[in-house]
Design a protein around this motif. Sequence first.
Motif, PDB file in Angstrom:
ATOM      1  N   GLU A   1       0.840  -1.195   0.000  1.00 16.09           N
ATOM      2  CA  GLU A   1       0.000   0.000   0.000  1.00 16.09           C
ATOM      3  C   GLU A   1       0.882   1.256   0.000  1.00 16.09           C
ATOM      4  OE1 GLU A   1      -3.430   0.513  -0.115  1.00 16.09           O
ATOM      5  OE2 GLU A   1      -3.275  -1.561  -0.805  1.00 16.09           O
ATOM      6  N   PRO A   2       0.439   2.329  -0.661  1.00 15.00           N
ATOM      7  CA  PRO A   2       1.203   3.577  -0.613  1.00 15.00           C
ATOM      8  C   PRO A   2       1.354   4.079   0.823  1.00 15.00           C
ATOM      9  CG  PRO A   2      -0.500   3.684  -2.311  1.00 15.00           C
ATOM     10  CD  PRO A   2      -0.758   2.452  -1.517  1.00 15.00           C
ATOM     11  N   VAL A   3       2.424   4.809   1.073  1.00 19.24           N
ATOM     12  CA  VAL A   3       2.726   5.341   2.401  1.00 19.24           C
ATOM     13  C   VAL A   3       2.355   6.817   2.446  1.00 19.24           C
ATOM     14  CG1 VAL A   3       4.567   5.788   4.063  1.00 19.24           C
ATOM     15  CG2 VAL A   3       4.549   3.662   2.752  1.00 19.24           C
ATOM     16  N   ARG A   4       1.743   7.245   3.551  1.00 23.95           N
ATOM     17  CA  ARG A   4       1.196   8.591   3.647  1.00 23.95           C
ATOM     18  C   ARG A   4       1.901   9.457   4.682  1.00 23.95           C
ATOM     19  NH1 ARG A   4      -3.675   8.701   0.884  1.00 23.95           N
ATOM     20  NH2 ARG A   4      -4.311   6.622   0.143  1.00 23.95           N
ATOM     21  N   GLN A   5       3.053   9.023   5.168  1.00 29.79           N
ATOM     22  CA  GLN A   5       3.841   9.821   6.112  1.00 29.79           C
ATOM     23  C   GLN A   5       5.282   9.888   5.622  1.00 29.79           C
ATOM     24  OE1 GLN A   5       2.417   6.804   7.467  1.00 29.79           O
ATOM     25  NE2 GLN A   5       0.436   7.800   7.789  1.00 29.79           N
TER      26      GLN A   5
ATOM     27  N   THR B   1      -2.457   7.898 -16.650  1.00 26.43           N
ATOM     28  CA  THR B   1      -1.711   7.288 -15.551  1.00 26.43           C
ATOM     29  C   THR B   1      -2.475   6.080 -15.019  1.00 26.43           C
ATOM     30  OG1 THR B   1      -0.827   9.434 -14.953  1.00 26.43           O
ATOM     31  CG2 THR B   1      -0.727   7.721 -13.270  1.00 26.43           C
ATOM     32  N   PRO B   2      -1.796   4.952 -14.781  1.00 27.61           N
ATOM     33  CA  PRO B   2      -2.477   3.777 -14.219  1.00 27.61           C
ATOM     34  C   PRO B   2      -3.178   4.112 -12.915  1.00 27.61           C
ATOM     35  CG  PRO B   2      -0.260   3.212 -14.952  1.00 27.61           C
ATOM     36  CD  PRO B   2      -0.377   4.701 -15.057  1.00 27.61           C
ATOM     37  N   GLU B   3      -4.278   3.420 -12.661  1.00 25.44           N
ATOM     38  CA  GLU B   3      -5.096   3.737 -11.495  1.00 25.44           C
ATOM     39  C   GLU B   3      -4.311   3.612 -10.195  1.00 25.44           C
ATOM     40  OE1 GLU B   3      -8.474   5.417 -10.248  1.00 25.44           O
ATOM     41  OE2 GLU B   3      -8.054   4.828 -12.337  1.00 25.44           O
ATOM     42  N   HIS B   4      -3.464   2.572 -10.079  1.00 26.55           N
ATOM     43  CA  HIS B   4      -2.733   2.403  -8.826  1.00 26.55           C
ATOM     44  C   HIS B   4      -1.727   3.535  -8.601  1.00 26.55           C
ATOM     45  CE1 HIS B   4       0.464   0.812 -11.408  1.00 26.55           C
ATOM     46  NE2 HIS B   4       1.288   0.906 -10.375  1.00 26.55           N
ATOM     47  N   MET B   5      -1.222   4.121  -9.707  1.00 29.03           N
ATOM     48  CA  MET B   5      -0.286   5.232  -9.549  1.00 29.03           C
ATOM     49  C   MET B   5      -0.996   6.515  -9.110  1.00 29.03           C
ATOM     50  SD  MET B   5       2.779   4.396  -9.704  1.00 29.03           S
ATOM     51  CE  MET B   5       3.392   6.066  -9.621  1.00 29.03           C
ATOM     52  N   LYS B   6      -2.273   6.655  -9.449  1.00 33.24           N
ATOM     53  CA  LYS B   6      -3.032   7.797  -8.946  1.00 33.24           C
ATOM     54  C   LYS B   6      -3.132   7.722  -7.425  1.00 33.24           C
ATOM     55  CE  LYS B   6      -5.885   8.417 -13.086  1.00 33.24           C
ATOM     56  NZ  LYS B   6      -7.264   8.464 -13.621  1.00 33.24           N
ATOM     57  N   HIS B   7      -3.281   6.496  -6.900  1.00 30.59           N
ATOM     58  CA  HIS B   7      -3.352   6.321  -5.448  1.00 30.59           C
ATOM     59  C   HIS B   7      -1.991   6.620  -4.809  1.00 30.59           C
ATOM     60  CE1 HIS B   7      -7.420   4.871  -5.564  1.00 30.59           C
ATOM     61  NE2 HIS B   7      -7.111   3.868  -6.352  1.00 30.59           N
ATOM     62  N   VAL B   8      -0.922   6.201  -5.480  1.00 29.00           N
ATOM     63  CA  VAL B   8       0.419   6.506  -4.975  1.00 29.00           C
ATOM     64  C   VAL B   8       0.625   8.015  -4.952  1.00 29.00           C
ATOM     65  CG1 VAL B   8       2.891   6.309  -5.446  1.00 29.00           C
ATOM     66  CG2 VAL B   8       1.414   4.302  -5.706  1.00 29.00           C
ATOM     67  N   ASP B   9       0.270   8.695  -6.048  1.00 28.30           N
ATOM     68  CA  ASP B   9       0.429  10.141  -6.114  1.00 28.30           C
ATOM     69  C   ASP B   9      -0.374  10.838  -5.019  1.00 28.30           C
ATOM     70  OD1 ASP B   9       2.016   9.761  -8.319  1.00 28.30           O
ATOM     71  OD2 ASP B   9       0.460  10.282  -9.782  1.00 28.30           O
TER      72      ASP B   9
END
Length: 300
Positions: free
Chosen positions: A73-77, A195-203
Amino acid sequence: GLVPFMGRRMTQGSAGVTTSRLVTLQSHGDKTPLFIFPGVHGDPETFRDLATRLGERRPVYGFRHIGAQRECEPVRQVSRLAQLYAAELRGAQARGPYYLFGYSFGGVVAFEVARELVAQGQRVGLVVMADCPAPGYPKPPPIWERARTHVQNLLDGSPAERLRYVRERFDNGLTRISKLLGFVPHVDTELAEPTPEHMKHVDAALYEAYNHYQPAPQCVDVLFLTADTPPDWPTANFDDPLMGWASSLRGRISQCSIPGAHLSIFSPENVPALVERIQSGLRAAERVGSESLIPTVKAS
């Protein structure tokens, strides 16, 4: 010293997927490596030309964003990003001194990775921060002053210029709102593909990390590079060469401008000057390091 590895270092994601975050951009050389952190939307491949131009004696490695390969999962900190990157970095280079380069948001990450490495008892020789605004920079002027600027710009233009100005302000506002909500409709200009959907979540996670980040002062040597062409924001004042970082930088600070705007400092015509600044900073850091060498214990 360096831990030899062939190709890319393999890491285990939380979902059990074997992946690679550390990308070899220039593998040869007897000098201490440079580790690169890209900005939001960025990728290590962006820096391959830069790595080549830095010379055959300097190994260069770049990091992919955490979650970019669906490995976790992307990291938010920002602090957590720094912990994960520092662990991976030390798998490639067990001991300092470390040389770190971060562009835009990557400069924030590099600054915090330096803090993590120092906390682990390691020496950081230099952090290069390239056009990296601190959160909240530039500080917006009062709303009445912004309104006056917009009205004046509208009055000064022709009907066509007024319409274009209104459209630009609307598009800019819509883009900022979209980024805050996590809907980032940016496009890879080379491939012209969404942009791939998962990369939008990373961004979106990286934007969240940036917006909640509050840099604490740190005693680390920094080379701060500022694009000489500021953004064309009518109501913003880009008058700080350290882009809001002055209160957080407590080590030796070198600041200089580099040609281009934020999105064009890596274009072919601007890279030579960028390389010259980085090489000069690394040479200075190596001189400082050679004057204060501490005996180290060889790995068995």
